[in-house]
Design an enzyme around this catalytic site. Structure first.
Site, mmCIF file in Angstrom:
data_model
loop_
_atom_site.group_PDB
_atom_site.id
_atom_site.type_symbol
_atom_site.label_atom_id
_atom_site.label_comp_id
_atom_site.label_asym_id
_atom_site.label_seq_id
_atom_site.Cartn_x
_atom_site.Cartn_y
_atom_site.Cartn_z
ATOM 1 N N ARG A 128 1.435 14.118 13.836
ATOM 2 C CA ARG A 128 2.704 14.702 14.293
ATOM 3 C C ARG A 128 2.597 16.219 14.265
ATOM 4 N NH1 ARG A 128 3.829 11.053 10.454
ATOM 5 N NH2 ARG A 128 4.194 12.727 8.948
ATOM 6 N N LYS B 25 -4.022 -2.129 10.318
ATOM 7 C CA LYS B 25 -4.441 -2.188 8.913
ATOM 8 C C LYS B 25 -4.730 -3.613 8.451
ATOM 9 C CE LYS B 25 -3.131 2.117 7.491
ATOM 10 N NZ LYS B 25 -3.950 3.036 6.702
ATOM 11 N N HIS C 167 -3.464 13.978 1.459
ATOM 12 C CA HIS C 167 -3.683 13.008 2.535
ATOM 13 C C HIS C 167 -2.466 12.948 3.458
ATOM 14 C CE1 HIS C 167 -4.876 9.425 4.704
ATOM 15 N NE2 HIS C 167 -3.741 8.851 4.363
ATOM 16 N N GLU D 179 -9.600 12.411 8.302
ATOM 17 C CA GLU D 179 -9.467 13.756 7.739
ATOM 18 C C GLU D 179 -10.814 14.489 7.706
ATOM 19 O OE1 GLU D 179 -6.654 13.561 4.055
ATOM 20 O OE2 GLU D 179 -7.407 11.558 4.497
ATOM 21 N N GLN E 26 -3.171 2.027 15.164
ATOM 22 C CA GLN E 26 -2.124 2.505 14.250
ATOM 23 C C GLN E 26 -1.221 3.552 14.912
ATOM 24 O OE1 GLN E 26 -3.741 4.462 10.778
ATOM 25 N NE2 GLN E 26 -1.749 4.937 9.916
ATOM 26 N N ARG F 74 -7.374 3.634 13.708
ATOM 27 C CA ARG F 74 -6.433 4.742 13.954
ATOM 28 C C ARG F 74 -5.788 4.686 15.327
ATOM 29 N NH1 ARG F 74 -5.380 5.841 8.891
ATOM 30 N NH2 ARG F 74 -7.203 6.556 7.729
ATOM 31 N N THR G 239 -4.673 6.606 0.334
ATOM 32 C CA THR G 239 -5.921 7.362 0.418
ATOM 33 C C THR G 239 -5.939 8.495 -0.601
ATOM 34 O OG1 THR G 239 -5.853 6.932 2.764
ATOM 35 C CG2 THR G 239 -7.434 8.586 2.020
ATOM 36 N N TYR H 121 1.142 5.724 -0.528
ATOM 37 C CA TYR H 121 0.750 6.892 0.274
ATOM 38 C C TYR H 121 0.921 8.098 -0.640
ATOM 39 C CZ TYR H 121 0.934 9.289 4.929
ATOM 40 O OH TYR H 121 0.690 10.039 6.062
ATOM 41 N N TYR I 85 2.800 2.416 15.055
ATOM 42 C CA TYR I 85 3.439 2.640 13.752
ATOM 43 C C TYR I 85 4.882 3.129 13.801
ATOM 44 C CZ TYR I 85 3.244 7.779 13.290
ATOM 45 O OH TYR I 85 3.455 9.117 13.417
ATOM 46 N N THR J 50 -8.882 -5.682 4.131
ATOM 47 C CA THR J 50 -8.796 -4.713 3.036
ATOM 48 C C THR J 50 -9.803 -5.174 1.990
ATOM 49 O OG1 THR J 50 -6.417 -4.465 3.432
ATOM 50 C CG2 THR J 50 -7.260 -3.632 1.334
ATOM 51 N N GLU K 289 -10.097 4.042 4.231
ATOM 52 C CA GLU K 289 -9.249 4.805 3.326
ATOM 53 C C GLU K 289 -9.721 4.480 1.915
ATOM 54 O OE1 GLU K 289 -5.063 4.216 4.299
ATOM 55 O OE2 GLU K 289 -5.253 5.756 5.863
ATOM 56 N N GLU L 242 -9.301 4.218 -1.775
ATOM 57 C CA GLU L 242 -8.117 4.102 -2.622
ATOM 58 C C GLU L 242 -8.482 3.377 -3.912
ATOM 59 O OE1 GLU L 242 -4.671 2.431 -0.710
ATOM 60 O OE2 GLU L 242 -5.236 3.178 1.274
ATOM 61 N N ASP M 281 0.845 -1.189 0.000
ATOM 62 C CA ASP M 281 0.000 0.000 0.000
ATOM 63 C C ASP M 281 0.882 1.241 0.000
ATOM 64 O OD1 ASP M 281 -2.399 1.348 -0.074
ATOM 65 O OD2 ASP M 281 -2.657 1.355 2.106
ATOM 66 N N ASP N 196 -8.992 0.489 2.446
ATOM 67 C CA ASP N 196 -7.976 0.090 3.415
ATOM 68 C C ASP N 196 -8.485 0.452 4.811
ATOM 69 O OD1 ASP N 196 -5.633 -0.443 4.806
ATOM 70 O OD2 ASP N 196 -4.668 1.434 4.214
HETATM 71 CA CA CA Z 1 -3.804 3.097 2.937
#
Ligand code: CA
Length: 406
Positions: free
Chosen positions: A132, A243, A123, A353, A230, A227, A339, A118, A234, A247, A189, A191, A116, A223
């Protein structure tokens, strides 16, 4: 025009011809092609029509067909177009059409490796700001390479499969130690998934200019993402259990041949990527984007309309990058785009988001409010793309309903 007499704007007209695997009642799985509101039983039609390579579709999956590579895909498309448009073959085709309402769709191929990416700048920027807040939203490498991770191919499921809420560890920033339980920030997500065919030799990368030889088709891909799991797991190696529980992909693989009229230039890459990721040629060139309009439906309310043409990295660049170290591709490899989010709020492809990490609830048509997914919620992804001569290429739906944690 075909004797099937489909309206010019039918999403499954003669210009589309996506492949899938279906069954009727308790019958065997069979490879089919969607035409209008029917599925053509490909093996039955091809064998009756004396097509020599019909054997490649036996076995109830697209695996052998994917392995054949582009010359076989092109020949099959030509054969199908001829059979569906020339009155001479009408009897053969009509005898093997099944109403789409009568079929059950299955995973169309055995997913080999699943990666996957990004690839949406919007996104990645949004997630960077949320996850962050004290750092630059994009990491220093983001505009130099398509960032990706290896996911779990064994839990890629076909549209319509229920999604059981995952359980695991989570630790909000306000807590000092992790807790354990069902995810409370379950998300989607939106995609696209790219289906790879043909095979390569270990040690030999796929050149950007040859990417189309391996890009067989495109599916919608959700996906599902926990959260809270994750966010805690992560760092430093990327997504894992947040994740890998499920899927979803749509059952119809729209071929890249059907999407030729949807090719568009990328929105622009600055700084210029390294030579192995650079496109060439006129117009969209080799590193082209795709003009695919996606729709995210939450319990019957369309909450977002992401545009795939906003993606920063192209599918060919992702494939070239994925193999630049000499890693092989195999038939049935699947890679997600990441995403799809645009600059506008109503083009964001995740609820993280859309609700800005839960601060700003999404209001559904029935007046209910949502931040993340509740048990019983259903999410449907849909998409269309422009086809040749004003036609429409439909992707159908990718749907899933959340079931309580076990
Ligand atoms: Ca994804």
């Amino acid at each position: 025009m075909t004797w099937l007499d489909l309206p010019a704007d039918h999403p499954f007209g003669l210009h589309n011809l996506p492949y899938g695997v279906f069954s009727v009642g308790d019958g065997d799985r069979r490879v089919g092609v969607r035409i209008g509101d029917h599925v053509l039983d490909l093996v039955a039609c091809a064998e009756r029509g004396g097509m020599e390579s019909a054997a490649v579709w036996r076995g109830g999956s697209l695996d052998a067909f994917l392995a054949e590579g582009r010359p076989a895909w092109a020949a099959a498309r030509e054969w199908l177009t001829e059979h569906l448009s020339n009155d001479e073959y009408r009897d053969c085709v009509e005898a093997n059409l099944v109403p789409v309402a009568d079929v059950t769709m299955h995973l169309p191929f055995a997913v080999a490796d699943y990666v996957d990416f990004y690839a949406s700048e919007h996104h990645a920027t949004n997630v960077g700001r949320i996850f962050r807040p004290d750092s630059e939203p994009l990491t220093p490498n983001w505009k130099h390479l398509p960032i990706g991770y290896h996911g779990r191919s064994g839990t890629v499921v076909v549209s319509g499969t229920d999604v059981v809420r995952p359980t695991g560890q989570r630790k909000p920033p306000t807590e000092t130690t992790p807790t354990f339980g069902p995810s409370v920030r379950l998300d989607i997500e939106a995609e696209l998934g790219f289906v790879v065919g043909g095979a390569t030799t270990l040690g030999t990368p796929v050149d950007l200019a040859d990417a189309d030889e391996h890009l067989f088709g495109v599916v919608l891909l959700n996906d599902w993402s926990a959260r809270d799991l994750q966010a805690w797991e992560y760092v430093p190696l990327g997504p894992f259990l947040g994740k890998s529980f499920a899927t979803s992909i749509s059952p119809w693989v729209v071929t890249t041949d059907a999407l030729r009229a949807a090719r568009v230039p990328l929105p622009g890459q600055d700084p210029e990527p390294l030579p192995y990721l650079r496109g060439s040629g006129d117009g969209p060139g080799t590193a082209y984007g795709l003009d695919i309009h996606v729709e995210v439906d939450w319990n019957g309310t369309v909450v977002s309309r992401p545009e795939f043409r906003d993606m920063y990295w192209s599918p060919a660049q992702m494939l070239a990058h994925m193999t630049i170290n000499g890693a092989t591709v195999r038939p049935g490899d699947l890679f997600g785009s990441g995403t799809i989010s645009g600059a506008a709020t109503d083009t964001r492809g995740s609820f993280l988001e859309l609700s800005w990490s839960g601060q700003d609830p999404v209001i559904l048509a029935d007046g209910s409010e949502r931040t993340f997914l509740e048990d019983g919620d259903t999410v449907v992804l849909r998409a269309t793309a422009p086809g040749p001569d004003g036609s429409v290429i439909g992707f159908g739906e990718c749907t899933g309903t959340i079931r309580p944690a076990r």
